[in-house]
Design an enzyme around this catalytic site. Structure first.
Site, PDB file in Angstrom:
ATOM      1  CG  HIS A   1      12.039 -11.053  47.744  1.00  0.00           C
ATOM      2  ND1 HIS A   1      12.072 -10.445  46.502  1.00  0.00           N
ATOM      3  CD2 HIS A   1      12.716 -10.232  48.569  1.00  0.00           C
ATOM      4  CE1 HIS A   1      12.743  -9.310  46.583  1.00  0.00           C
ATOM      5  NE2 HIS A   1      13.136  -9.152  47.829  1.00  0.00           N
TER       6      HIS A   1
ATOM      7  CE  LYS B   1      10.358  -6.975  47.730  1.00  0.00           C
ATOM      8  NZ  LYS B   1      10.327  -6.886  49.206  1.00  0.00           N
TER       9      LYS B   1
ATOM     10  CB  SER C   1      16.382 -10.131  48.573  1.00  0.00           C
ATOM     11  OG  SER C   1      17.343  -9.511  49.399  1.00  0.00           O
TER      12      SER C   1
HETATM   13  C1  LIG Z   1      10.460  -5.972  50.350  1.00  0.00           C
HETATM   14  C2  LIG Z   1      10.431  -6.665  51.629  1.00  0.00           C
HETATM   15  C3  LIG Z   1       9.801  -6.099  52.745  1.00  0.00           C
HETATM   16  C4  LIG Z   1       9.210  -4.713  52.722  1.00  0.00           C
HETATM   17  O1  LIG Z   1       8.033  -4.695  51.979  1.00  0.00           O
HETATM   18  P1  LIG Z   1       7.263  -3.309  51.775  1.00  0.00           P
HETATM   19  O2  LIG Z   1       5.848  -3.687  51.645  1.00  0.00           O
HETATM   20  O3  LIG Z   1       7.860  -2.692  50.540  1.00  0.00           O
HETATM   21  O4  LIG Z   1       7.543  -2.466  52.969  1.00  0.00           O
HETATM   22  C5  LIG Z   1       9.744  -6.835  53.912  1.00  0.00           C
HETATM   23  N1  LIG Z   1      10.313  -8.062  53.998  1.00  0.00           N
HETATM   24  C6  LIG Z   1      10.947  -8.628  52.951  1.00  0.00           C
HETATM   25  C7  LIG Z   1      11.534  -9.992  53.094  1.00  0.00           C
HETATM   26  C8  LIG Z   1      11.033  -7.940  51.745  1.00  0.00           C
HETATM   27  O5  LIG Z   1      11.673  -8.508  50.720  1.00  0.00           O
END
Ligand SMILES: *Cc1c(COP(=O)(O)O)cnc(C)c1O
Length: 395
Positions: free
Chosen positions: A211, A242, A183
């Site tokens: 992501h 996301k 990220s």
């Molecule tokens: C955002 C993210 C998460 C967490 O996702 P949520 O559904 O918001 O708990 C887990 N792993 C990665 C790689 C992320 O970028």
């Protein structure tokens, strides 16, 4: 007791503040979208949401959610195995599996829970988890809950991974774990090489596509699509929070026996509420949309290319990205904060990151491109970068 504890907490808070690490929340008074209004009344263009496909405020998803609200109610008031499973949950699990080309899926309230509940039920002290050093916090926490031997390799470093795999021959089963997109830099791990190494050293693979799903790969099926590994990795985790809608919800998808064991033993699944019907229904509508067209992914890819090219032409240094995350490098922590503040005055909402979130001397502004952005939005953002960049002596 609390008087003493209160003093301790106040000191901790002051320490966070004086280290310049205090996280403040900006208040948005509109829906999440490209153009948002914040509580001061200012309208700003949003370049820091994970809203990669612009679906956070999608009329299609809202309609599906409203219909489910009317026909299936507000919430489930139960975990899945007691009375928290509707037809919608099963249908969504099937759609996730179709999207990623996997055998079966299990839903969670969030991907944080999916990652928190994936390792401990599958592996024990006889086994090995080999994890990329830049993996998400939820993977790190999930690994901590598991008794398996832990190995950590430098980000996307295949030599280091190979060394770990050699050492891990001492264990019974081996699982390599990686994010599909990291990220902070927006880079994708070399899954083809990871796959080769996994075959050579007899290991399994887990990819967290949080992501990368909806973003990476020709049709946005994630890093496993990009490297022609659909159906070939054992475990994929991901989020509906996301690109894939933006509300809430997570999943683990992969080999059917793995999913079956998780349904029996994964604690965040067994002991936490199932997702609301409206979220499941919107998820189904979203996957239906994706199965018909990838025009949003195409728009995201062309928006990202456009942004990177214009910014590079203007003299900015952008980390080579393979996703919709563009790290505009400023190197200096203070400058990154000053730059982001000036951008906000120019009506562009971006965030500056510095140590310890990124390595020392690697401070940057992270820009997240969306299919919800129009070219005029991108142009405004680029113009503001150029203006502030000149002002602060960056370009
Ligand atoms: C955002 C993210 C998460 C967490 O996702 P949520 O559904 O918001 O708990 C887990 N792993 C990665 C790689 C992320 O970028």
């Amino acid at each position: 007791m609390y008087t003493e504890f209160q003093k301790y907490l106040s000191t901790e808070l002051e320490n966070i503040e004086s280290a310049g690490l205090f996280k403040k929340e900006r208040i948005i008074t509109t829906a999440q979208q490209a153009l948002i209004k914040v509580s001061s009344g200012q309208e700003v263009l949003n370049f820091c949401a994970n809203n990669y496909l612009g679906l956070s405020n999608s009329p299609v998803l809202i309609k599906a959610a409203k219909e489910a609200l009317d026909t299936r109610g507000f919430g489930m008031s139960s975990v899945r195995f007691i009375c928290g499973t509707q037809d919608l949950h099963l249908e969504l699990e099937k759609k996730v599996a179709e999207f990623f080309g996997t055998e079966d899926t299990i839903l969670y309230a969030a991907c944080f829970d999916a990652n928190g509940g994936v390792f401990e039920p599958l592996l024990n002290e006889e086994d090995a988890i080999i994890s990329d050093s830049l993996n998400h916090a939820s993977i790190i926490d999930g690994v901590r809950l598991c008794k398996a031997q832990r190995y950590r390799y430098a980000n996307a470093d295949m030599e280091d991974l190979e060394n770990c795999l050699k050492l891990a021959q001492a264990q019974r089963y081996r699982l390599i774990v990686t994010d599909g997109v990291f990220s902070m830099d927006g880079n994708v791990p070399p899954l083809d090489k990871i796959y080769e190494l996994a075959n050579k050293y007899n290991a399994m693979i887990m990819v967290d596509e949080s992501h990368s799903a909806g973003v990476v790969g020709k049709t946005g099926r994630g890093a496993t699509e990009q490297f022609n590994l659909r159906g070939k990795v054992e475990i994929i985790t991901g989020t509906l929070g996301k690109a894939l809608g933006g509300a809430i919800g997570g999943f683990t998808t992969g080999k059917k026996e793995i999913i079956a064991i998780l349904r029996q033993r994964s604690r965040p699944y067994l002991f936490s509420n199932s997702i609301p019907p409206m979220v499941a229904a919107a998820g189904i509508a979203m996957f239906d949309m994706m199965s018909k067209t990838h025009e949003l992914q195409d728009k995201l890819h062309s928006n990202t290319e456009y942004f990177v090219k214009r910014m590079t032409d203007a003299g900015f240094s952008i980390k080579p990205t393979q996703s919709a995350i563009c790290a505009v490098m400023l190197y200096n922590a203070r400058l990154s904060q000053q730059f982001a503040a000036r951008m906000l005055e120019e009506g562009i909402y971006v965030v500056g990151f510095y140590f310890p979130v990124v390595p020392k001397e690697q401070a940057r502004i992270r820009v997240q491109i969306s299919a919800g952005h129009e070219v005029e939005h991108l142009d405004k953002c680029i113009a503001a970068f150029i203006k502030v960049g000149k002002e602060l002596g960056v370009i």
